[in-house]
Design a protein around this motif. Sequence first.
Motif, short mmCIF file in Angstrom:
data_model
loop_
_atom_site.label_atom_id
_atom_site.label_comp_id
_atom_site.label_asym_id
_atom_site.label_seq_id
_atom_site.Cartn_x
_atom_site.Cartn_y
_atom_site.Cartn_z
N TRP A 180 0.83 -1.19 0.00
CA TRP A 180 0.00 0.00 0.00
C TRP A 180 0.87 1.25 0.00
CZ3 TRP A 180 -0.52 2.60 5.03
CH2 TRP A 180 0.00 1.88 6.09
N VAL A 181 0.25 2.39 -0.29
CA VAL A 181 0.97 3.66 -0.42
C VAL A 181 0.16 4.74 0.28
CG1 VAL A 181 1.92 5.37 -2.03
CG2 VAL A 181 1.90 2.94 -2.66
N GLN A 182 0.84 5.61 1.00
CA GLN A 182 0.23 6.82 1.54
C GLN A 182 0.79 8.03 0.79
OE1 GLN A 182 1.08 5.28 5.80
NE2 GLN A 182 -0.41 6.92 6.13
N VAL A 222 -4.17 2.83 -2.03
CA VAL A 222 -3.54 4.16 -2.08
C VAL A 222 -4.36 5.11 -1.23
CG1 VAL A 222 -2.86 6.10 -3.53
CG2 VAL A 222 -2.48 3.76 -4.32
N TYR A 223 -3.72 5.72 -0.22
CA TYR A 223 -4.43 6.52 0.77
C TYR A 223 -3.92 7.96 0.74
CZ TYR A 223 -5.64 1.87 2.31
OH TYR A 223 -6.10 0.58 2.35
N LEU A 224 -4.86 8.90 0.82
CA LEU A 224 -4.55 10.32 0.72
C LEU A 224 -4.63 10.98 2.09
CD1 LEU A 224 -6.59 11.29 -2.48
CD2 LEU A 224 -4.21 10.49 -2.31
N MET A 225 -3.63 11.78 2.40
CA MET A 225 -3.59 12.47 3.68
C MET A 225 -4.83 13.33 3.86
SD MET A 225 -0.65 15.09 5.06
CE MET A 225 -1.19 16.38 3.93
N THR A 256 5.04 13.95 -0.80
CA THR A 256 5.66 12.75 -0.26
C THR A 256 4.77 11.54 -0.53
OG1 THR A 256 6.84 13.94 1.50
CG2 THR A 256 6.40 11.60 1.88
N ALA A 257 5.43 10.42 -0.83
CA ALA A 257 4.75 9.13 -0.98
C ALA A 257 5.46 8.11 -0.11
CB ALA A 257 4.76 8.69 -2.44
#
Length: 431
Positions: A180-182, A222-225, A256-257
């Motif tokens: 996963w990715v933030q 994929v998660y967004l701040m 940033t990722a």
Amino acid sequence: MSHSTVDAYPGVAGVVAAASAFVRFRPGLCTLRVIGRSREGRPLHLLTVGLDRPRVRNVLVVAGPHSDERVGGASALRIAERVALDPQLHVGSGSAWHFLLCLDPDGTSRSESGPAVRRTPAEHFRHAYRPPADEQPEWAPSIRPPDDQLPESEALVALIDELRPVLQCSLHGNDIGGSWVQLTRDLPGLSEELGKLSAERDVPVQTGTYDALYWRASGPGVYLMPEPGERSQFDSLPEDVSRSTWIRPHAHGGMTALFEVPMWASPGVSDSSPHPDPARALADLAVLLRHQTGLTRTMLAEVRQAVPRPDANEARLLRIADGVAAMGPRVAEEWEGLHASPVRLSRAHVAALDIAARRMSLRTAGTLLQVLGDSAGPEAVRIRRSGERRLGRWAAELAAGHGLTWLPVPTQVDLQTEAVLAAFRLLSPGP
């Protein structure tokens, strides 16, 4: 610097040695310099690939932000090699890449103890070193006062201000779960790329997480701040993402990722179907967490009696164990109040919370065993044997309950490398 096929993480010294050799073979394209020092005086090495020229677009890759997540150093070397061999990734895109080879070399060096190759879950938690949040360089600026910052944090912030990166890539490695990715800003299309890359390697995409439960999903995995003022995490966690080093590139127009790949893959974290009874599941998890926390607090008291005059390292470990054990009841109470939740809880969410609950107790038990070390006193021997049996049982229950499959280190590195390059290409599409 070929892609290793050895199923083991390279040590901090090995990563630096490989980077030094890499630079010697490509002196016109690559450089290696020290941009600061750790609390214990270890150098923070920065490998740069790409020519320094006007209006260059810098990419910063940070390895080793968490000392028990060791995949990042190997991934940084692999990405550097890919960039050096493909001019479209540097001169063709007007970019230079900078690799901070290990942000926390002190902690990461401690995590290198124990078996080097393919540890079991019990061995991982027995030997991994995970400092509290205020000693983690990415999080520390959000917790510590401005006049008491970690030198690693200060070095990273200064580097970001120097490079003004369009993209900062933070390389993480969750022990159990999926990929996963933030993101601090959206990258449309990254979810599709992550799904494809993960499927090709038979890695589940994590659609429910403990870390980003309140973050909006751009797509699966994929998660967004959250926006300022929106809830970003559990109240029991001390960190504040809005004041972490993840946000610093925003001052220069960048983003940033964070790229997560698992050590052990667990299929349950990809099940996005609604959980049939989340309230009951969360109540059961709270009971489990309170029970295991009670046992670790008893072990903590016993270890304190067995080690009445701890040295500096033992005192540090005791502080870590005490902090995690003290957090357990607060987390349990918060999870009991999570339903009805503003988040529609899926099976993946509950699986991730179950893993997080069990991980807390495993980390505490493993840290306390490190305090005891090889102490030969009869009481220390008794506590160590009992603690090792308990840690082994808890790790076996976690593995059986979540269907864990070890992901070979070369596969972890390959997936993280390709995910970073995919993000870069989406940010900087070619002609």
